[in-house]
Design an enzyme around this catalytic site. Structure first.
Site, PDB file in Angstrom:
ATOM      1  N   SER A 248      16.152  45.546 -31.529  1.00  0.00           N
ATOM      2  CA  SER A 248      17.281  46.155 -30.835  1.00  0.00           C
ATOM      3  C   SER A 248      18.543  45.282 -30.962  1.00  0.00           C
ATOM      4  O   SER A 248      18.965  44.996 -32.089  1.00  0.00           O
ATOM      5  CB  SER A 248      16.897  46.368 -29.371  1.00  0.00           C
ATOM      6  OG  SER A 248      17.820  47.178 -28.719  1.00  0.00           O
ATOM      7  N   ASP A 482      13.606  56.742 -33.064  1.00  0.00           N
ATOM      8  CA  ASP A 482      14.440  56.036 -32.088  1.00  0.00           C
ATOM      9  C   ASP A 482      15.884  56.491 -32.246  1.00  0.00           C
ATOM     10  O   ASP A 482      16.358  56.676 -33.367  1.00  0.00           O
ATOM     11  CB  ASP A 482      14.339  54.525 -32.356  1.00  0.00           C
ATOM     12  CG  ASP A 482      15.315  53.717 -31.512  1.00  0.00           C
ATOM     13  OD1 ASP A 482      15.585  54.127 -30.359  1.00  0.00           O
ATOM     14  OD2 ASP A 482      15.788  52.673 -31.996  1.00  0.00           O
ATOM     15  N   HIS A 534      11.702  53.078 -30.565  1.00  0.00           N
ATOM     16  CA  HIS A 534      12.420  51.802 -30.602  1.00  0.00           C
ATOM     17  C   HIS A 534      11.470  50.608 -30.600  1.00  0.00           C
ATOM     18  O   HIS A 534      11.744  49.597 -31.231  1.00  0.00           O
ATOM     19  CB  HIS A 534      13.303  51.768 -29.347  1.00  0.00           C
ATOM     20  CG  HIS A 534      14.397  50.757 -29.349  1.00  0.00           C
ATOM     21  ND1 HIS A 534      15.454  50.818 -30.218  1.00  0.00           N
ATOM     22  CD2 HIS A 534      14.618  49.671 -28.572  1.00  0.00           C
ATOM     23  CE1 HIS A 534      16.285  49.806 -29.963  1.00  0.00           C
ATOM     24  NE2 HIS A 534      15.795  49.090 -28.977  1.00  0.00           N
TER      25      HIS A 534
END
Lengths: 559, 559
Positions: A248, A482, A534
């Site tokens: 991320s 994601d 994610h």
């Protein structure tokens, strides 16, 4: 001892209970050099100013040159004594900072069978009064020969211990928030893994002077100092291969930290891996618009509005459209897309997973506002009603109701981490992990860190170029459903680096099934994990395990 | 009795064991009027020729006018005595065609608890010696007042009884292929559902003269004749509301049949519902290219080739590109996309589901070849190596090894229907369903029907326009991770109809979660089912149940 109240926390950490932390930060960013000098110690300020100032000229200059200069500032700081540890500050710190042997976890509450590996939890000195909490699990295979892997969750402001307990660590927590079970796809099956809560203010990490403001450059500096300190605490691992990995916003942490590491040359860095990473703000934003349309989240009406207002009436393509600088009507159309993705109750981290407790109201507003702030930074001063609404929510809904510290949590939306929050705030667990009593309640993500974080960089290209020149192995993997950091943005990002292709894009398999697609460039392995969100180590543990072991352990084998 | 061999089947049904059925069909299509006269009975030939000939002028004329004329041919045939049943032919038929009471299923093998509703299985006279097998389950609620719902699976060539036993029927089959359990989301909870195996040659349906050639128009005629015959057998349902529903190639069956039904005016048709339907050949093909790229199945290299060869060097958009008529290099690029979607082992019906037994080799080649044939119909005579390869596979791999009839099965790829095939070929089950012994082995899809099917229409717009004018309620629903008939193609299709919007696109919910998006036009409800593949009643039964009951039963309530 009871976790302290929010007011106590503010007082103890000398934080002004400002109603407008973001506005303050924005002022700082705008009037950067002067304000920064007041806020940071001199060496930090010089470092950050230089970085920022050089960075501002990126657009018009050759990116590699600028990177060189900007990076040199970090390197010079790193090598001129700014980063190395200083005297351990008083109070909390004296209790918290201990030797490796003192950090050893003797027994982890809720675990039936003692582990077949050593593990440690404690603090690393990240310089300048910052102490970062780490949890280190040695390899289950051959600790003395296996690589050391640093893992960094993103945010900014989110905890890597969440990554340990819900993604790639050896221990996962049951629904009861008390008992622990072993994760068969833990990365410590083949590596010695450090989970670092960074920057200060995240999880159990703290700043002895209460200054929790950080930015991209200062986080890289904190992380590098902590990494040096790790090898000071654990000198037996100095010669092992080192991998820096993350997820991320780790897409910013990892390449910046790796670049510092390479430049300083003290550590044995072999490679980096970034999962669903933010690599470029603009490509991430842009790609989301296309992702949303082609996944059926927005329809012909919005698409047509984008065409009219963002693409000069031409078909909606990357080439034809400018979603950021086409004026108010375009901004409204784009904000409509972002509203659907972030706000109506979809799971932004995995389009096809449920969103527990959706819609989560305040929390989602918070994340969304953060995102909008970034996308529409140019439109701050316009009188856009939609942005005003977000800002109001940001200040009133979130800041208006924080009697207790844990009310300020900024949990990621649609992710139920209750069991982990419960577990880590159990006094017995905190004790086992050597967390000082006076530190506040553990949260998945820190809203203070997140809201005060200064996003200095826009694009990681110069850092990747640098790493590729230094022959650092690079893996960029993406769960392909994601939306927070879509695979598409990262594919565009890597494609734009214009590297030679070593192996054309092809499907790769796990357990006989197509598990995604891989393309190998000269310098970067780019791989998707089909159907993963994610958090690939959580969503697709078997597939992810194959990817990471092939990358780290595979000696050039095929994925 | 043993299922007959393939050779016996050919002999009994007077089918020539031609090595090149498709080439024969293609010749027929090219030299249409003359050949058709030889192959069909005169009334059929006139009907089909007229339809075909009128259809050929669609592109340049007003589509509604042409539809009117083309449809009139069907209506006139329907009303002038072509369609009504004729004398029941000898042998098989005399045993097979029986009264409703004789068709009643007394006990279904493998079912513990007898059902709380009446059910029937037998044959409907579809005229011209065609006898279509139906399985009719009365409503579990109030049969005399609940609507009658006809369900048609697609293919062409696939069985609606598969839809009963694995999707929306009251009975599902356990892995053992012997025992039966109740499906709590069966559509007969609120309706009387007819599962019709159509056209002749599909499942247990047959033609007494062995002629299993069908096309879009003749299938509509067969289906309408069978429907009339149903209400002759079950006159007590004549006044109930009638809904015609179906899936996949049912996107062609449903609106054509509904148009005939409306024109003839004998039945009480209220609405139609199409799930993941083919609505337009070109939009379905086109949309798949975009779906593939934006879902990460193809990368920048293929995308760039498409741009260069199909889009005159401009960005890849619907407006800029012509995937069908841009020459050989474009065709190669597009075939690369289709190869990835259909051939490498992805589940074309649900991108994120596993593909059992992948890659299935021959079977996947067969389906793929069918698809390629359609897309590249214009390129048939070029010397495209990739097409040649498909054709060879089509003839040699599939036709070269059919010692037994069931080797010619054309099972959909990545769908494990073994349990259903086993169940329906159990002699006790066949007996309970009143299937004549001499009929061959049941298969999910018939390769003979599929390969000989004449695709006469390209686009269903004129039929939809006609139905909308007649105030027939229309539901188009799409599982949004299907690639065989993607949601995108159907959204484009409906958008192109240029209907007034009654309710803007918005998310709809099931069990508190966003379950997809709905947009209501004046005449059509368009709805996606998030995370569902091609078979929404199987993939997302709860969500699908909400959609279909809201549409049929909901009196205008919100989805």
């Amino acid at each position: 001892m009871e976790p302290m109240t929010f007011e106590e926390y503010l007082h103890n950490n000398k934080i002004q209970p400002s109603g407008t932390p973001v506005r303050a930060i924005e002022r700082r960013v705008t009037e950067f050099p002067k304000i920064m000098l007041l806020r940071f110690r001199l060496d930090y300020a010089l470092l950050l100013c230089a970085l920022r100032l050089h960075w501002l000229s990126v657009c018009s200059a050759d990116p590699d040159d600028v990177s060189e200069e900007a990076l040199n500032v970090i390197y010079n700081s790193a090598m001129s004594g700014v980063i190395p540890s200083r005297a351990v500050p008083p109070e909390v710190t004296q209790k918290a900072y201990r030797t490796a042997e003192e950090d050893r976890i003797q027994a982890l509450p809720g675990l039936d069978q003692p582990p077949n590996f050593r593990q440690y939890s404690g603090y690393l000195n990240a310089s300048d009064g910052k102490y970062l909490h780490y949890w280190f699990v040695e390899s289950q295979r051959n600790p003395s020969r296996d690589p050391v892997i640093l893992w960094l969750n993103g945010g900014p402001g989110c905890s890597s211990v969440d990554g340990l307990l819900s993604e790639l660590g050896p221990f996962h927590i049951r629904e009861d928030g008390k008992t622990v079970f072993y994760n068969p796809w833990s990365w410590n099956k083949f590596g010695n893994v450090i989970f670092l809560e960074s920057p200060a203010g995240v999880g159990f990490s703290y700043a002895s002077d209460g200054n929790l403001t950080a930015g991209d450059a200062s986080t890289a500096v904190q992380n590098y100092a902590a990494l040096l300190d790790f090898f000071r605490k654990f000198p037996q691992f100095r010669k092992n291969d080192l991998y820096i990995t993350g997820e991320s916003y780790g897409g910013f942490y990892v390449p910046t930290l790796a670049s510092v590491t390479v430049a300083d040359g003290k550590l044995n860095l072999k490679g980096i891996a970034v999962g669903n990473g933010l690599s470029s703000n603009s490509l991430n934003d842009e790609s989301l618009v296309f992702f949303a349309y082609y996944h059926g989240l927005i329809g012909e009406e919005v698409w047509s509005a984008l065409r009219t207002h963002c693409c000069r009436g031409m078909p909606v393509t990357r080439e034809n459209c400018d979603f950021q600088r086409s004026g108010l009507l375009c901004t409204n159309a784009v904000s409509g897309v972002f509203e659907i993705v972030w706000r109506i109750g979809l799971n932004v981290y995995n389009l096809y997973a449920e969103c527990p407790g959706a819609p989560q109201g305040n929390t989602q507003w918070a994340r969304y506002a953060t995102d909008m702030k970034h996308l529409f930074s140019h439109a701050r001063d316009t009188s856009m009603p939609i942005l005003k609404r977000y800002e109001e929510d940001r200040y009133f809904k979130i800041d208006g109701d924080h009697t207790y510290f844990h009310k300020r949590e900024l949990d990621p939306p649609c992710i139920n981490d209750t069991r982990i929050i419960k577990y880590l705030n159990d006094p017995k667990v905190r004790q086992a992990l050597h967390i000082p009593d006076r530190l506040p309640h553990w949260t998945v993500c820190s809203s203070i860190v997140s809201e005060n974080y200064v996003r200095e960089f826009n694009d990681m290209s110069p850092f990747y170029r640098r790493l590729i020149r230094s022959k650092i192995k690079i893996l960029i993997y993406n769960g392909d459903v994601d939306m927070a950091c879509s695979f598409l943005g990262d594919e565009w990002f890597v494609d734009k680096l214009n590297l030679d292709v070593e192996e054309s894009r092809r499907p790769w398999r796990s357990q006989g099934q197509i598990a995604g697609f891989v393309k190998r460039y000269n310098g970067i392995d780019l791989i998707t994990i089909k159907g993963s969100g994610h958090m690939a180590p959580k969503d697709k543990p078997v597939e992810m395990y194959k990817v990471i072991t092939t990358f780290i352990d595979g000696n050039g084998e095929r994925y």
